[in-house]
Write an enzyme that holds these catalytic residues in place. Structure first.
Site, PDB file in Angstrom:
ATOM      1  N   SER A 182       0.827  -1.205   0.000  1.00 20.46           N
ATOM      2  CA  SER A 182       0.000   0.000   0.000  1.00 20.46           C
ATOM      3  C   SER A 182       0.861   1.255   0.000  1.00 20.46           C
ATOM      4  O   SER A 182       1.916   1.314   0.644  1.00 20.46           O
ATOM      5  CB  SER A 182      -0.888   0.014   1.241  1.00 20.46           C
ATOM      6  N   GLU A 253      -8.065 -11.997  -1.233  1.00 22.10           N
ATOM      7  CA  GLU A 253      -8.605 -11.857   0.124  1.00 22.10           C
ATOM      8  C   GLU A 253      -9.184 -10.453   0.216  1.00 22.10           C
ATOM      9  O   GLU A 253      -8.430  -9.479   0.313  1.00 22.10           O
ATOM     10  CB  GLU A 253      -7.492 -12.077   1.162  1.00 22.10           C
ATOM     11  N   CYS A 287     -10.158  -6.942   8.387  1.00 22.90           N
ATOM     12  CA  CYS A 287     -11.144  -7.465   7.434  1.00 22.90           C
ATOM     13  C   CYS A 287     -12.249  -8.223   8.160  1.00 22.90           C
ATOM     14  O   CYS A 287     -13.388  -8.240   7.718  1.00 22.90           O
ATOM     15  CB  CYS A 287     -10.466  -8.353   6.410  1.00 22.90           C
TER      16      CYS A 287
HETATM   17  P1  NAD Z   1      -7.369  -1.195  -1.439  1.00 27.19           P
HETATM   18  O1  NAD Z   1      -8.163  -2.143  -2.234  1.00 27.19           O
HETATM   19  O2  NAD Z   1      -7.633   0.251  -1.615  1.00 27.19           O
HETATM   20  O3  NAD Z   1      -5.812  -1.394  -1.736  1.00 27.19           O
HETATM   21  C1  NAD Z   1      -5.176  -2.645  -1.589  1.00 27.19           C
HETATM   22  C2  NAD Z   1      -3.942  -2.661  -2.473  1.00 27.19           C
HETATM   23  O4  NAD Z   1      -4.376  -2.638  -3.835  1.00 27.19           O
HETATM   24  C3  NAD Z   1      -3.030  -1.448  -2.295  1.00 27.19           C
HETATM   25  O5  NAD Z   1      -1.697  -1.855  -2.456  1.00 27.19           O
HETATM   26  C4  NAD Z   1      -3.448  -0.545  -3.439  1.00 27.19           C
HETATM   27  O6  NAD Z   1      -2.456   0.347  -3.840  1.00 27.19           O
HETATM   28  C5  NAD Z   1      -3.737  -1.561  -4.518  1.00 27.19           C
HETATM   29  N1  NAD Z   1      -4.654  -1.103  -5.574  1.00 27.19           N
HETATM   30  C6  NAD Z   1      -5.662  -0.221  -5.470  1.00 27.19           C
HETATM   31  N2  NAD Z   1      -6.284  -0.075  -6.653  1.00 27.19           N
HETATM   32  C7  NAD Z   1      -5.650  -0.888  -7.532  1.00 27.19           C
HETATM   33  C8  NAD Z   1      -5.831  -1.207  -8.909  1.00 27.19           C
HETATM   34  N3  NAD Z   1      -6.801  -0.630  -9.631  1.00 27.19           N
HETATM   35  N4  NAD Z   1      -5.008  -2.125  -9.471  1.00 27.19           N
HETATM   36  C9  NAD Z   1      -4.052  -2.733  -8.743  1.00 27.19           C
HETATM   37  N5  NAD Z   1      -3.822  -2.460  -7.446  1.00 27.19           N
HETATM   38  C10 NAD Z   1      -4.620  -1.552  -6.835  1.00 27.19           C
HETATM   39  O7  NAD Z   1      -7.545  -1.651   0.079  1.00 27.19           O
HETATM   40  P2  NAD Z   1      -6.964  -0.944   1.364  1.00 27.19           P
HETATM   41  O8  NAD Z   1      -7.796   0.268   1.645  1.00 27.19           O
HETATM   42  O9  NAD Z   1      -5.505  -0.826   1.233  1.00 27.19           O
HETATM   43  O10 NAD Z   1      -7.262  -2.076   2.475  1.00 27.19           O
HETATM   44  C11 NAD Z   1      -8.488  -2.237   3.092  1.00 27.19           C
HETATM   45  C12 NAD Z   1      -9.312  -3.313   2.415  1.00 27.19           C
HETATM   46  O11 NAD Z   1      -8.600  -4.556   2.434  1.00 27.19           O
HETATM   47  C13 NAD Z   1     -10.603  -3.576   3.167  1.00 27.19           C
HETATM   48  O12 NAD Z   1     -11.631  -3.763   2.235  1.00 27.19           O
HETATM   49  C14 NAD Z   1     -10.324  -4.849   3.922  1.00 27.19           C
HETATM   50  O13 NAD Z   1     -11.455  -5.629   4.274  1.00 27.19           O
HETATM   51  C15 NAD Z   1      -9.451  -5.578   2.951  1.00 27.19           C
HETATM   52  N6  NAD Z   1      -8.688  -6.599   3.655  1.00 27.19           N
HETATM   53  C16 NAD Z   1      -9.040  -7.902   3.485  1.00 27.19           C
HETATM   54  C17 NAD Z   1      -8.366  -8.897   4.198  1.00 27.19           C
HETATM   55  C18 NAD Z   1      -8.726 -10.350   4.045  1.00 27.19           C
HETATM   56  O14 NAD Z   1      -7.966 -11.194   4.527  1.00 27.19           O
HETATM   57  N7  NAD Z   1      -9.818 -10.687   3.409  1.00 27.19           N
HETATM   58  C19 NAD Z   1      -7.351  -8.547   5.076  1.00 27.19           C
HETATM   59  C20 NAD Z   1      -7.028  -7.197   5.220  1.00 27.19           C
HETATM   60  C21 NAD Z   1      -7.697  -6.228   4.497  1.00 27.19           C
END
Ligand code: NAD
Length: 488
Positions: A182, A253, A287
């Site tokens: 991130s 995930e 999450c």
């Molecule tokens: P996010 O989806 O905004 O970002 C996650 C990652 O994806 C980051 O590295 C971001 O830069 C990247 N990203 C964003 N847009 C992208 C795109 N279009 N293409 C490729 N990469 C992209 O999520 P966040 O705000 O960083 O984290 C919170 C979310 O993660 C919540 O929804 C939470 O529930 C979820 N989460 C899930 C689990 C699980 O085990 N299921 C665990 C932790 C967090």
């Protein structure tokens, strides 16, 4: 933690080289805890992704030439390096993510250490099969092999532990990885990358890509040289990445908003304490946080009173203060989302019983009061979407069928929790909930790291299972080998 912080420059790491990015001006990252600028993050490009993939491909023969036992030694070395830097890494986690140093960030480092050790031990025990043969001259077996170059994309809420779920299993099984963490948590990403280098992991095995998600993240997802994807993030990002990576093996995930269901026959004191823990740990940014609390109508008022007492005990403050039990939320996007979910609920008739706003008089505007809100209905955003903040929204129900009906009004299916003293009811409800994981008489946020977790099929919470051996199985492929034993 009173000394002023100097912003650190965070470079990309491709192969063995730390390098600047050509993808525009470095991104300035601010601490949610102190408001200070803490990092200047170099921005990579598609060309950097190409380069990282070449470096990763080049190291694959080295990794496949090692035995699982040799790769396990490397995993243990990464664990050793992280453990030796426990306090410094935890301080950076608190500074850039906001979780409480003594009760949460140190624990995250410990969890990550265990993940590398667990991956090491699982790798030694990863098995294929031999099959009975219909033909007496043939022997048939399967072996598990690394998939190749993995793209790993990770979020900010556990900036060390979540990447480690993939990176430990990936290293242990001999995959090379191009990792985009991130943008909000660059210090921890650098610390983890440095641990791989200092542990002697062959250069190219892990490459650190930083930059705009829609350029660097998208380039990783769609790159033809990246043969498989591991992503933890929001459901929206999961869908975007899945489209770009169509046809590749994917471990996704994603978001959760699972129900915690409190029946009238449960121990309400125990439930209120545990449910509060699930709502407010990591300021609700897990999450499997407790995001929707369904309470049987006959015990609603008694339970809610106890839940408010739990919220009252939360000490909101600097993550570095020993008295603090909850720190700020991580960024303005999350704080604004909590604002909008609470406004929507209030405007539609829900009642705030405790908290309900950002705290004033603290170092930043990101300290959110622990909040208890009742009278929540299925139409409200608090029920329909993941909130990801320190909010305990309460919904009433009448019967088991009613609870299931309400549970299914949200399309996410990561986790659920049932509170009851009826053993049959606990199992019956666990079987009925459309969630990948269900706990009985335990907070929704419970997880033993070596056990599989993930989204229920057909919901927006992801595909595949992460945790212990499940991750190694996801990050390897089965190869079937048949051998003609005649004359050789
Ligand atoms: P996010 O989806 O905004 O970002 C996650 C990652 O994806 C980051 O590295 C971001 O830069 C990247 N990203 C964003 N847009 C992208 C795109 N279009 N293409 C490729 N990469 C992209 O999520 P966040 O705000 O960083 O984290 C919170 C979310 O993660 C919540 O929804 C939470 O529930 C979820 N989460 C899930 C689990 C699980 O085990 N299921 C665990 C932790 C967090």
């Amino acid at each position: 933690m009173n000394d002023p912080v100097q912003p650190r420059r965070i470079d990309l790491l491709i192969g063995s080289e730390w390098r600047r990015g050509e993808g525009g001006a470095a991104l300035s990252v601010t601490s949610p805890a102190t408001g200070e600028a803490i990092a200047l993050v170099e921005q990579g490009t598609r060309e950097d992704v190409d380069d990282a993939v070449r470096k990763a491909e080049a190291v694959l023969p080295v990794l496949s030439g090692m035995t699982a036992f040799e790769r396990a030694v490397l995993c243990h070395k990464v664990a050793d390096v992280l453990a030796s830097r426990r306090e410094a890494i935890a301080r950076d986690i608190s500074l850039e993510q906001g979780k409480v140093y003594h009760s949460e960030a140190l624990g995250e480092v410990d969890a990550a250490v265990l993940m590398y050790r667990d991956s090491a031990e699982c790798a030694k025990r990863l098995q294929g099969q031999t099959f009975q043969s219909v033909d007496p001259t043939r022997r048939v077996m399967t072996i598990r092999q690394a998939r190749g170059v993995y793209g790993i994309i990770t979020p900010w809420n556990f900036p060390l532990a979540i990447p480690s779920e993939y990176l430990g299993a990936g290293l242990a099984t001999g995959n090379a990885m191009v990792w985009k963490p991130s943008e909000w948590t660059p210090l921890t990403s650098r610390n983890l990358m440095q641990a791989f280098l200092d542990a002697g992991v062959p250069p190219g095995t892990l490459n650190l890509l930083l930059g705009n998600p829609s350029e660097v993240g998208a380039a990783i997802a769609g790159h033809p040289g990246i043969v498989a994807i591991g992503l933890t993030g929001s459901t929206r990002t999961g869908l975007a990445v899945a489209r770009l990576a169509a046809g590749k093996p994917m471990l996704l995930e994603l978001g959760g908003n699972g129900p915690t269901i409190i029946f009238e026959d449960s121990d309400l004191d125990r439930a209120a304490a545990a449910v509060g823990g699930g709502c407010f740990a990591n300021a609700g940014q897990i999450c499997n946080s407790t995001e929707r609390i369904l309470v049987q109508r006959s015990v609603h008022d008694r339970f809610v009173e106890k839940l408010v007492e739990t919220a009252r005990k939360v000490r909101l403050g600097s993550p570095f203060d020993a008295a603090t039990t909850m720190g700020p939320v991580s960024n303005e996007t999350i704080a604004s989302k909590v604002d909008s979910h609470l406004t929507d609920a209030r405007d539609n008739g829900a009642t705030i019983l405790f908290g309900g706003a950002r705290a004033t008089g603290l170092a930043t505007d990101l300290y959110y009061e622990p909040t208890v809100i009742c009278g929540v209905t299925t139409e409200m955003l608090l029920n329909r979407e993941e909130t990801f903040g320190p909010v305990a929204p309460v919904i009433s129900f009448d019967s088991e069928d009613d609870a299931i009906r309400i549970a299914e009004t949200c399309t996410l299916g990561l986790h659920g929790s049932i509170w009851t003293n009826g053993i049959g009811r606990g199992l019956r409800m666990s079987e009925r909930l459309r969630c990948g994981t269900v706990h009985v008489n335990e907070t929704s946020a419970y997880w033993q790291l070596h056990t599989p977790t993930g989204g229920f099929s057909g919901t927006g919470s992801g595909i595949g299972r992460i945790g212990g051996m499940a991750t190694l199985e996801e990050m390897t492929q089965l190869k079937t080998i048949s051998l003609n034993i005649v004359g050789v």
